[in-house]
Design a protein around this motif. Structure first.
Motif, PDB file in Angstrom:
ATOM      1  N   THR A 102      16.441  -3.820  -4.618  1.00 29.52           N
ATOM      2  CA  THR A 102      17.301  -4.582  -5.528  1.00 29.52           C
ATOM      3  C   THR A 102      16.861  -4.530  -7.001  1.00 29.52           C
ATOM      4  OG1 THR A 102      16.028  -6.450  -4.654  1.00 29.52           O
ATOM      5  CG2 THR A 102      18.279  -6.250  -3.904  1.00 29.52           C
ATOM      6  N   ALA A 103      15.782  -3.798  -7.320  1.00 30.74           N
ATOM      7  CA  ALA A 103      15.268  -3.872  -8.701  1.00 30.74           C
ATOM      8  C   ALA A 103      16.058  -3.011  -9.686  1.00 30.74           C
ATOM      9  CB  ALA A 103      13.791  -3.500  -8.738  1.00 30.74           C
ATOM     10  N   ILE A 104      16.292  -1.743  -9.344  1.00 29.94           N
ATOM     11  CA  ILE A 104      16.992  -0.882 -10.316  1.00 29.94           C
ATOM     12  C   ILE A 104      18.422  -1.389 -10.513  1.00 29.94           C
ATOM     13  CG2 ILE A 104      17.795   1.464 -10.824  1.00 29.94           C
ATOM     14  CD1 ILE A 104      15.408   2.550  -9.250  1.00 29.94           C
TER      15      ILE A 104
ATOM     16  N   VAL B 261      10.048   4.019   4.381  1.00 25.01           N
ATOM     17  CA  VAL B 261       9.874   5.478   4.413  1.00 25.01           C
ATOM     18  C   VAL B 261      11.045   6.064   3.637  1.00 25.01           C
ATOM     19  CG1 VAL B 261       9.554   7.518   5.858  1.00 25.01           C
ATOM     20  CG2 VAL B 261       8.888   5.259   6.737  1.00 25.01           C
ATOM     21  N   ILE B 262      10.713   6.735   2.532  1.00 23.96           N
ATOM     22  CA  ILE B 262      11.764   7.243   1.643  1.00 23.96           C
ATOM     23  C   ILE B 262      11.638   8.763   1.526  1.00 23.96           C
ATOM     24  CG2 ILE B 262      12.622   7.227  -0.739  1.00 23.96           C
ATOM     25  CD1 ILE B 262      12.060   4.304  -0.882  1.00 23.96           C
ATOM     26  N   PRO B 263      12.652   9.504   1.996  1.00 28.86           N
ATOM     27  CA  PRO B 263      12.572  10.960   1.964  1.00 28.86           C
ATOM     28  C   PRO B 263      13.060  11.546   0.635  1.00 28.86           C
ATOM     29  CG  PRO B 263      14.533  10.256   3.160  1.00 28.86           C
ATOM     30  CD  PRO B 263      13.894   9.020   2.607  1.00 28.86           C
TER      31      PRO B 263
ATOM     32  N   VAL C  49       0.894  -1.176   0.000  1.00 29.74           N
ATOM     33  CA  VAL C  49       0.000   0.000   0.000  1.00 29.74           C
ATOM     34  C   VAL C  49       0.921   1.212   0.000  1.00 29.74           C
ATOM     35  CG1 VAL C  49      -1.772   1.293   1.243  1.00 29.74           C
ATOM     36  CG2 VAL C  49      -1.702  -1.193   1.415  1.00 29.74           C
ATOM     37  N   ILE C  50       0.729   2.080  -0.990  1.00 27.36           N
ATOM     38  CA  ILE C  50       1.627   3.231  -1.135  1.00 27.36           C
ATOM     39  C   ILE C  50       0.908   4.523  -0.745  1.00 27.36           C
ATOM     40  CG2 ILE C  50       3.146   4.490  -2.737  1.00 27.36           C
ATOM     41  CD1 ILE C  50       3.948   1.554  -2.562  1.00 27.36           C
ATOM     42  N   ARG C  51       1.527   5.302   0.124  1.00 29.58           N
ATOM     43  CA  ARG C  51       0.986   6.613   0.497  1.00 29.58           C
ATOM     44  C   ARG C  51       2.076   7.670   0.307  1.00 29.58           C
ATOM     45  NH1 ARG C  51      -2.289   5.451   6.179  1.00 29.58           N
ATOM     46  NH2 ARG C  51      -3.867   4.052   5.284  1.00 29.58           N
TER      47      ARG C  51
HETATM   48  C1  FAD Z   1       6.012  -1.531  -3.817  1.00 31.30           C
HETATM   49  C2  FAD Z   1       7.219  -1.465  -4.676  1.00 31.30           C
HETATM   50  C3  FAD Z   1       8.317  -0.736  -4.254  1.00 31.30           C
HETATM   51  C4  FAD Z   1       9.459  -0.692  -5.042  1.00 31.30           C
HETATM   52  N1  FAD Z   1      10.556  -0.022  -4.589  1.00 31.30           N
HETATM   53  C5  FAD Z   1      11.701  -0.094  -5.270  1.00 31.30           C
HETATM   54  C6  FAD Z   1      12.893   0.516  -4.798  1.00 31.30           C
HETATM   55  O1  FAD Z   1      12.899   1.168  -3.745  1.00 31.30           O
HETATM   56  N2  FAD Z   1      14.009   0.399  -5.524  1.00 31.30           N
HETATM   57  C7  FAD Z   1      14.049  -0.297  -6.688  1.00 31.30           C
HETATM   58  O2  FAD Z   1      15.105  -0.433  -7.288  1.00 31.30           O
HETATM   59  N3  FAD Z   1      12.930  -0.832  -7.200  1.00 31.30           N
HETATM   60  C8  FAD Z   1      11.787  -0.773  -6.501  1.00 31.30           C
HETATM   61  N4  FAD Z   1      10.651  -1.336  -7.022  1.00 31.30           N
HETATM   62  C9  FAD Z   1      10.721  -1.948  -8.339  1.00 31.30           C
HETATM   63  C10 FAD Z   1      10.308  -0.970  -9.446  1.00 31.30           C
HETATM   64  O3  FAD Z   1       9.019  -1.310  -9.838  1.00 31.30           O
HETATM   65  C11 FAD Z   1      11.267  -1.118 -10.597  1.00 31.30           C
HETATM   66  O4  FAD Z   1      12.549  -0.722 -10.187  1.00 31.30           O
HETATM   67  C12 FAD Z   1      11.059  -0.263 -11.815  1.00 31.30           C
HETATM   68  O5  FAD Z   1      10.087   0.629 -11.750  1.00 31.30           O
HETATM   69  C13 FAD Z   1      11.035  -1.114 -13.038  1.00 31.30           C
HETATM   70  O6  FAD Z   1       9.828  -1.109 -13.697  1.00 31.30           O
HETATM   71  P1  FAD Z   1       9.849  -1.542 -15.232  1.00 31.30           P
HETATM   72  O7  FAD Z   1      10.484  -0.447 -16.000  1.00 31.30           O
HETATM   73  O8  FAD Z   1      10.449  -2.878 -15.328  1.00 31.30           O
HETATM   74  O9  FAD Z   1       8.323  -1.702 -15.604  1.00 31.30           O
HETATM   75  P2  FAD Z   1       7.088  -0.676 -15.631  1.00 31.30           P
HETATM   76  O10 FAD Z   1       7.340   0.563 -14.865  1.00 31.30           O
HETATM   77  O11 FAD Z   1       5.895  -1.487 -15.276  1.00 31.30           O
HETATM   78  O12 FAD Z   1       6.981  -0.250 -17.173  1.00 31.30           O
HETATM   79  C14 FAD Z   1       6.432  -1.086 -18.148  1.00 31.30           C
HETATM   80  C15 FAD Z   1       6.438  -0.357 -19.489  1.00 31.30           C
HETATM   81  O13 FAD Z   1       6.134  -1.285 -20.516  1.00 31.30           O
HETATM   82  C16 FAD Z   1       5.125  -0.766 -21.364  1.00 31.30           C
HETATM   83  N5  FAD Z   1       4.357  -1.911 -21.867  1.00 31.30           N
HETATM   84  C17 FAD Z   1       3.797  -2.920 -21.154  1.00 31.30           C
HETATM   85  N6  FAD Z   1       3.211  -3.813 -21.977  1.00 31.30           N
HETATM   86  C18 FAD Z   1       3.424  -3.369 -23.237  1.00 31.30           C
HETATM   87  C19 FAD Z   1       3.083  -3.850 -24.523  1.00 31.30           C
HETATM   88  N7  FAD Z   1       2.400  -5.005 -24.688  1.00 31.30           N
HETATM   89  N8  FAD Z   1       3.459  -3.132 -25.602  1.00 31.30           N
HETATM   90  C20 FAD Z   1       4.154  -1.985 -25.476  1.00 31.30           C
HETATM   91  N9  FAD Z   1       4.520  -1.478 -24.279  1.00 31.30           N
HETATM   92  C21 FAD Z   1       4.149  -2.168 -23.176  1.00 31.30           C
HETATM   93  C22 FAD Z   1       4.305   0.177 -20.511  1.00 31.30           C
HETATM   94  O14 FAD Z   1       3.664   1.146 -21.315  1.00 31.30           O
HETATM   95  C23 FAD Z   1       5.417   0.770 -19.634  1.00 31.30           C
HETATM   96  O15 FAD Z   1       6.009   1.858 -20.313  1.00 31.30           O
HETATM   97  C24 FAD Z   1       9.494  -1.370  -6.274  1.00 31.30           C
HETATM   98  C25 FAD Z   1       8.363  -2.081  -6.706  1.00 31.30           C
HETATM   99  C26 FAD Z   1       7.251  -2.142  -5.921  1.00 31.30           C
HETATM  100  C27 FAD Z   1       6.073  -2.930  -6.411  1.00 31.30           C
END
Ligand code: FAD
Length: 423
Positions: free
Chosen positions: A297-299, A221-223, A188-190
């Motif tokens: 760990t995602a980025i 909590v991220i500032p 849940v994000i606020r």
């Molecule tokens: C609660 C939460 C907290 C997080 N906190 C962190 C953090 O602190 N640090 C960190 O490193 N990571 C964190 N993450 C992970 C974060 O989500 C990713 O680092 C990052 O945003 C990567 O997203 P993405 O670019 O892979 O995908 P998305 O942001 O989902 O982008 C997907 C893209 O693909 C496109 N797309 C999808 N389907 C199609 C299609 N069929 N055809 C054409 N285009 C399409 C969409 O238009 C969109 O542009 C967190 C994730 C969650 C859920």
């Protein structure tokens, strides 16, 4: 510098405009700057980006400076960022005390807390690409190249495709390793008012991501200079949303946060795809792997995926690609599983809360790690290396030759978490 693979990289596609796709497009532009090539950045503007992901690791600081050619201060202002020196844990483990997991060297190395949308904007400015707003229906490997099929548009062929389409729609066990030893699956994000601001927008003081243990999970909590981001991470099969929201309210009251904007409830999988790279198509970002955000760990994983793929495609001749892809794939899966083990281990000693969630996490979920990461099941040695780190911590003297050992993160990170948790 001679790059034997360069002539086989003339048409490249990046699909997705979230953090991962934006990083890939800027990285391609940077790495291929001195040659001729065509880069298509494809995304479907009807499908939103996930929009969270505000914590990072120190490697991003250098990488953003290289990709944008901008000074660190300017980058930090542009992403409304603060300097993250580590993660401050509250209520985790057996010792009932606060502790910090610092980046190494402690108090020197820092990462960014960043606004995800502004990071993507910054990266777009550094990418030289043709933008295509269309839905991708399918990506197929055909004779050493990749064909992308679109909705309402002719198919196109590319030498290399980065697939950054976000979380997969379904996860089959043949294609994915389910990191089921991590006990959370929902956030849940606020968004709350900023607590860090200066007149010129540059906050130099040291900041930390807070990771606060709560009865139903934990809260980050991220500032940032624009706002403070709060996220309650829990398991929807164990706790209901109403109870989580009520506990969230309590924490904000304790933190004396006067108001908040409810942003989203996000369900997430913990997984890694078994094939991240086949030589021509590279899954990156949330399309490749994900685990809950406890150690952000995602980025950093996306940076590694993009970096390895570009390195191998530029520096190795195409005739080796099938063998190289197998090696790259195993390395990436192995690293992500190591991150997974490191993150899951944080739950192994419970927290100050004796609740259903913490019992579930410690007694039922974490013990699964030995079966899930069994080297025979996952075709890599992540578990062996993880065990080696824990054994080193148990030894009476850690030999100097071992100080720089890593298992996704450095031994110093394992030592800090072990001390902090009390196990
Ligand atoms: C609660 C939460 C907290 C997080 N906190 C962190 C953090 O602190 N640090 C960190 O490193 N990571 C964190 N993450 C992970 C974060 O989500 C990713 O680092 C990052 O945003 C990567 O997203 P993405 O670019 O892979 O995908 P998305 O942001 O989902 O982008 C997907 C893209 O693909 C496109 N797309 C999808 N389907 C199609 C299609 N069929 N055809 C054409 N285009 C399409 C969409 O238009 C969109 O542009 C967190 C994730 C969650 C859920």
């Amino acid at each position: 510098m001679i790059q034997p693979g360069r002539h086989s990289l003339n048409r490249i596609a990046v699909i997705g405009r979230g953090t991962a796709g934006s990083l890939a497009a800027a990285s391609v532009t940077h790495q291929l700057a001195d040659g001729e090539y065509e880069l298509h950045h494809i995304y479907d503007s009807r499908i939103p980006v996930i929009g969270v992901g505000e914590g990072s690791w120190p490697s991003l600081v250098q990488e953003l400076a290289q990709l944008t050619n901008l000074p660190h201060e300017k980058i930090q202002r542009q992403i409304k960022g603060t300097r993250k020196y580590g993660v401050a844990f509250e209520g985790w483990g057996q010792r009932n005390r606060k502790f910090i997991h610092y980046f190494t060297p402690q108090q020197v190395s820092y990462a960014y807390h960043l606004a995800a949308d502004l990071l993507a904007e910054l990266l777009h400015e550094s990418a030289n690409a043709t933008h295509i707003d269309a839905k991708v229906l399918n990506i197929a490997k055909v004779d050493g190249s990749a064909r992308i099929d679109f909705e309402g548009r002719e198919s196109e062929s590319y030498d290399l495709v980065f697939d950054a389409r976000g979380f997969p729609k379904e996860l089959t066990s043949e294609q994915n390793i389910n990191i089921s030893f991590i006990p959370t699956n929902t956030a849940v994000i606020r968004r709350c008012p900023a607590s860090m601001q200066t007149e010129d927008g540059l906050v130099l003081q040291h900041t930390y991501t807070r990771a606060v243990a709560r009865p139903h999970g934990w809260v980050f909590v991220i500032p940032l200079t624009a706002h403070t981001s709060y996220g309650y991470i829990f398991n929807r099969e164990v706790s209901d949303l109403e109870a989580v929201e009520a506990d969230f309210d309590k924490l904000l009251e304790t933190d004396e946060v006067p108001e908040f904007e409810q942003r989203a409830v996000i369900q997430f999988p913990n997984f890694v795809h078994r094939q991240l790279f086949d030589g021509v198509v590279a899954r990156i970002g949330n399309a490749a792997a994900f685990m809950e955000p406890l150690e952000a760990t995602a980025i950093v994983s996306a940076q590694l995926q993009i970096g390895m793929v570009l390195h191998i495609r530029l520096n190795r001749a195409l005739e080796h690609i099938d063998r190289d892809a197998t090696v790259v794939n195993r390395f990436l899966v192995n690293t992500i599983l190591r991150y997974g083990l490191f993150v899951g281990w944080h739950y192994s000693c419970g927290s100050t809360y004796k609740s259903e969630f913490w019992d579930f996490a410690r007694k039922h979920v974490w013990p699964k790690h030995r079966t899930v990461a069994d080297p025979k099941q996952v075709d890599c040695n992540a578990l062996t290396k993880f065990d080696e780190m824990l054994n080193l911590l148990k030894s009476p003297v850690i030999d100097k030759a071992d100080w720089h050992k890593m298992c996704a993160v450095p031994l110093t990170s394992y030592a800090q978490i072990s001390q902090g948790l009390g196990c």
